[in-house]
Design an enzyme around this catalytic site. Structure first.
Site, PDB file in Angstrom:
ATOM      1  N   LYS A  49      -3.487  11.851   5.305  1.00  0.00           N
ATOM      2  CA  LYS A  49      -2.338  10.941   5.199  1.00  0.00           C
ATOM      3  C   LYS A  49      -1.624  11.144   3.867  1.00  0.00           C
ATOM      4  O   LYS A  49      -0.392  11.264   3.799  1.00  0.00           O
ATOM      5  CB  LYS A  49      -2.838   9.489   5.339  1.00  0.00           C
ATOM      6  CG  LYS A  49      -1.802   8.417   5.174  1.00  0.00           C
ATOM      7  CD  LYS A  49      -1.890   7.519   3.939  1.00  0.00           C
ATOM      8  CE  LYS A  49      -3.161   7.224   3.271  1.00  0.00           C
ATOM      9  NZ  LYS A  49      -3.127   6.265   2.179  1.00  0.00           N
TER      10      LYS A  49
ATOM     11  N   THR B  32      -2.310   3.509  -1.266  1.00  0.00           N
ATOM     12  CA  THR B  32      -1.520   4.727  -1.449  1.00  0.00           C
ATOM     13  C   THR B  32      -0.469   4.714  -0.339  1.00  0.00           C
ATOM     14  O   THR B  32      -0.801   4.869   0.832  1.00  0.00           O
ATOM     15  CB  THR B  32      -2.406   5.980  -1.337  1.00  0.00           C
ATOM     16  OG1 THR B  32      -3.477   5.866  -2.269  1.00  0.00           O
ATOM     17  CG2 THR B  32      -1.600   7.239  -1.625  1.00  0.00           C
TER      18      THR B  32
ATOM     19  N   PRO C 252      -5.120   1.003   4.502  1.00  0.00           N
ATOM     20  CA  PRO C 252      -5.264   2.465   4.605  1.00  0.00           C
ATOM     21  C   PRO C 252      -3.957   3.253   4.664  1.00  0.00           C
ATOM     22  O   PRO C 252      -3.861   4.303   4.034  1.00  0.00           O
ATOM     23  CB  PRO C 252      -6.076   2.646   5.896  1.00  0.00           C
ATOM     24  CG  PRO C 252      -5.944   1.368   6.647  1.00  0.00           C
ATOM     25  CD  PRO C 252      -5.731   0.301   5.639  1.00  0.00           C
TER      26      PRO C 252
ATOM     27  N   LYS D   2       0.874   8.456  -7.716  1.00  0.00           N
ATOM     28  CA  LYS D   2      -0.382   8.556  -6.942  1.00  0.00           C
ATOM     29  C   LYS D   2      -0.328   9.721  -5.943  1.00  0.00           C
ATOM     30  O   LYS D   2      -1.302  10.474  -5.798  1.00  0.00           O
ATOM     31  CB  LYS D   2      -0.632   7.232  -6.227  1.00  0.00           C
ATOM     32  CG  LYS D   2      -1.814   7.231  -5.288  1.00  0.00           C
ATOM     33  CD  LYS D   2      -3.130   7.549  -5.983  1.00  0.00           C
ATOM     34  CE  LYS D   2      -4.267   7.664  -4.969  1.00  0.00           C
ATOM     35  NZ  LYS D   2      -5.463   8.236  -5.566  1.00  0.00           N
TER      36      LYS D   2
END
Ligand code: NAD
Length: 296
Positions: A239, A94, A65, A170
């Site tokens: 995030k 990511t 995560p 990304k």
């Protein structure tokens, strides 16, 4: 090729399931053993720890995560140190190059590294149609391409350049998507409040210079069924927006829209909780104006 896969959540569960279903020799690990059921049912082996998972593997794929989770798994839990010399670490999370650099210090020098984050939502992971944005050495991409072609759409594999550029692409694309999502929500609400039927408004915008994949496809689940896409938690969206903001600060780019959108997302997260979906900011607008954005 022996593959280890760590992080079998919303995305990684389907990605590792697809690899197992394609006949790849794969071992999975996740702190939440429930989440390993999907790949195990498709033939993946289960490990009791990250170190056991990576033991003897030629390729390790991580789908974790946050950068903190990657560091915790790879460094603190000893996975990086347990990787076989000459093997390859593909981080599809990511994340940011700074975290990969910290992990690299615990890897044998012969371990090759690729960053290969993905897009396409949990449905893309499920159907194996994700886009993949890779940063690293083209020879390493060629070695891993058969795996990428199972997890993603072969036509949507992008060689972004040197290591770290996959992470950057990304973050840029997510920031742009979140910016567009909040702007689109405001626009739809404005039109509906001004008396236009929601589907008429959407179709008019689709037929205009303002058309987007968001209007054509991504937003339909919300407009039809009130689905705010819990497959991607708002905590992870926050995030990503924070990491994009950090990147903007580090390269000296002003990011006024992104900063505002990050605040909208943080407010929605505070109101509806970490697990609410990535489209939950729309519910905040709906609740504040008492106007659900739903087709009749
Ligand atoms: P998730 O929270 O559903 O899954 C992450 C998994 O990692 C969880 O099952 C968790 O138990 C596990 N985990 C955490 N720390 C661990 C550790 N130290 N060792 C082993 N397992 C550990 O998240 P997700 O939605 O699958 O997202 C994964 C990554 O993909 C994130 O970086 C996210 O930003 C990115 N991403 C998500 C989507 C989406 O639509 N969900 C789309 C594109 C990219």
């Amino acid at each position: 090729m022996k593959v280890a896969f760590i992080g079998t959540g919303s995305m990684g569960g389907s990605m590792s399931r697809n690899l197992a279903a394609a006949g790849i020799d794969i071992t999975v690990f996740d702190l939440n053993s429930e989440s390993m059921k999907k790949p195990i049912a498709a033939g993946a082996k289960a490990a009791q720890s990250g170190v056991e998972c990576v033991s003897g593997a030629d390729v390790l794929i991580t789908m974790l995560p946050t950068p903190q989770a990657i560091e915790g798994c790879m460094v603190a839990s000893g996975v990086a140190a347990a990787m076989k010399p000459g093997s390859m670490w593909i981080d599809m999370s990511t994340s940011v190059p700074e975290t990969a650099a910290i992990v690299e210090k615990s890897l044998d020098q012969t371990v090759r590294i690729i960053d290969a984050p993905v897009a396409g939502m949990s449905v893309g992971a499920d159907k194996g149609t994700m886009s993949i944005f890779a940063g690293g050495d083209p020879a390493d991409f060629a070695y891993a391409k058969p795996l990428f072609d199972i997890m993603g759409d072969p036509e949507k594999f992008f060689n972004c350049g040197k290591r770290g550029t996959g992470y950057a692409v990304k973050l840029v694309l997510n920031m742009l998507w979140f910016n567009s999502f909040v702007a689109t929500t405001e626009a739809l609400l404005l039109g509906v409040k001004a008396g236009v039927d929601l589907e008429t408004l959407r179709q008019s915008l689709v037929g205009s210079p303002c058309n987007s994949i968001l209007l054509e496809r991504d937003i339909l689940g919300m407009l039809k069924d009130g689905d705010y896409d819990e497959g991607f938690a708002v905590a992870l969206a926050c995030k990503d927006l924070r990491l994009a903001g950090d990147l903007a600060r580090s390269v000296g780019v002003p990011m006024e829209v992104g900063a505002t959108v990050e605040n909208v997302y943080r407010r929605a997260r505070a109101r509806y909780g970490d697990k609410a979906g990535e489209m939950i900011p729309a519910k905040m607008y709906e609740d504040d104006t008492n106007t659900p954005l739903r087709f009749k």
